[in-house]
Design a protein around this motif. Structure first.
Motif, mmCIF file in Angstrom:
data_model
loop_
_atom_site.group_PDB
_atom_site.id
_atom_site.type_symbol
_atom_site.label_atom_id
_atom_site.label_comp_id
_atom_site.label_asym_id
_atom_site.label_seq_id
_atom_site.Cartn_x
_atom_site.Cartn_y
_atom_site.Cartn_z
ATOM 1 N N LEU A 94 38.143 42.009 46.354
ATOM 2 C CA LEU A 94 37.359 42.852 45.452
ATOM 3 C C LEU A 94 36.923 44.150 46.123
ATOM 4 C CD1 LEU A 94 35.135 40.162 43.704
ATOM 5 C CD2 LEU A 94 37.193 41.269 42.828
ATOM 6 N N ALA A 95 37.121 44.252 47.440
ATOM 7 C CA ALA A 95 36.744 45.454 48.179
ATOM 8 C C ALA A 95 37.876 46.482 48.101
ATOM 9 C CB ALA A 95 36.463 45.111 49.635
ATOM 10 N N PRO A 96 37.529 47.749 47.893
ATOM 11 C CA PRO A 96 38.573 48.775 47.837
ATOM 12 C C PRO A 96 39.090 49.127 49.225
ATOM 13 C CG PRO A 96 36.426 49.771 47.600
ATOM 14 C CD PRO A 96 36.205 48.286 47.644
ATOM 15 N N PHE A 150 40.240 53.111 46.920
ATOM 16 C CA PHE A 150 41.321 52.759 46.014
ATOM 17 C C PHE A 150 41.479 51.241 46.004
ATOM 18 C CE2 PHE A 150 45.854 51.725 45.564
ATOM 19 C CZ PHE A 150 46.092 52.250 44.306
ATOM 20 N N ARG A 151 41.661 50.708 44.831
ATOM 21 C CA ARG A 151 41.892 49.269 44.707
ATOM 22 C C ARG A 151 42.959 49.043 43.660
ATOM 23 N NH1 ARG A 151 40.505 45.103 41.499
ATOM 24 N NH2 ARG A 151 40.454 43.072 42.475
ATOM 25 N N GLN A 152 44.005 48.340 44.062
ATOM 26 C CA GLN A 152 45.045 48.003 43.093
ATOM 27 C C GLN A 152 44.515 46.927 42.159
ATOM 28 O OE1 GLN A 152 48.487 46.918 45.386
ATOM 29 N NE2 GLN A 152 49.156 49.041 45.542
#
Length: 164
Positions: free
Chosen positions: A55-57, A47-49
């Motif tokens: 840039l890493a989830p 998951f990445r906001q």
């Protein structure tokens, strides 16, 4: 454990060939020659906001999944275990009969298997909760060999409990 004259104690590792399998609510016995597939895995959710500086989830745990366990056993005349199998794989059945299955690796170095109570130091226990037979394989028949008739069942289960 073996004790020597100089009072030192030597512990041997548990062997994979000594184990007991019991099914709750199923009396009788079946001698199993192999148990395979005890496993559990956790899905990884990345998951990445949208406004994150990196840039890493972020990785978070998801669903826990369990593989099916396969039990191989020599043909037995005992009907209790066979009845449970038949109840699970029958086309005509009521509610699926779910039972807990306990697989216990036992230490025969310390004495006879019957003398060792469950979950004693020196044993390992795996409990498959709400287990049911999902597949049955009859032995192969060949009149030209003198092999033991080996049957196998594949068991699905809801949760793996490792109490020790």
């Amino acid at each position: 454990m073996a004790t020597y004259a100089n009072t030192k104690t030597l512990s041997y590792p548990l062997t994979k060939m000594n184990f007991l399998v019991t099914v709750d609510g199923v009396s009788g016995t079946a001698a199993f020659s192999e148990v395979t597939g005890i496993e559990a895995s956790v899905d990884v959710i990345e998951f990445r906001q949208g406004n994150a500086n990196s840039l890493a989830p972020v990785k978070i745990p998801g669903l826990v999944k369990h593989g099916n366990v396969t039990l191989k056993f020599g043909y037995t005349l005992d009907s209790a275990f066979k009845t449970w199998i038949q109840e699970c794989v029958s086309e005509v059945r009521g509610e699926m009969p779910r039972n807990n299955v306990q697989i216990e690796m036992i230490d025969i170095n310390g004495g006879s298997p019957q003398a060792i109570p469950t979950a004693v130091s020196g044993t390992r226990v795996w409990i498959l909760t709400d287990a049911w037979v999902t597949k049955y394989n009859a032995p192969d028949f060949d009149a030209k060999t003198s092999d033991v008739a080996i049957e196998s069942v594949e068991i699905a289960y809801e949760e793996l409990v490792i109490p020790n």
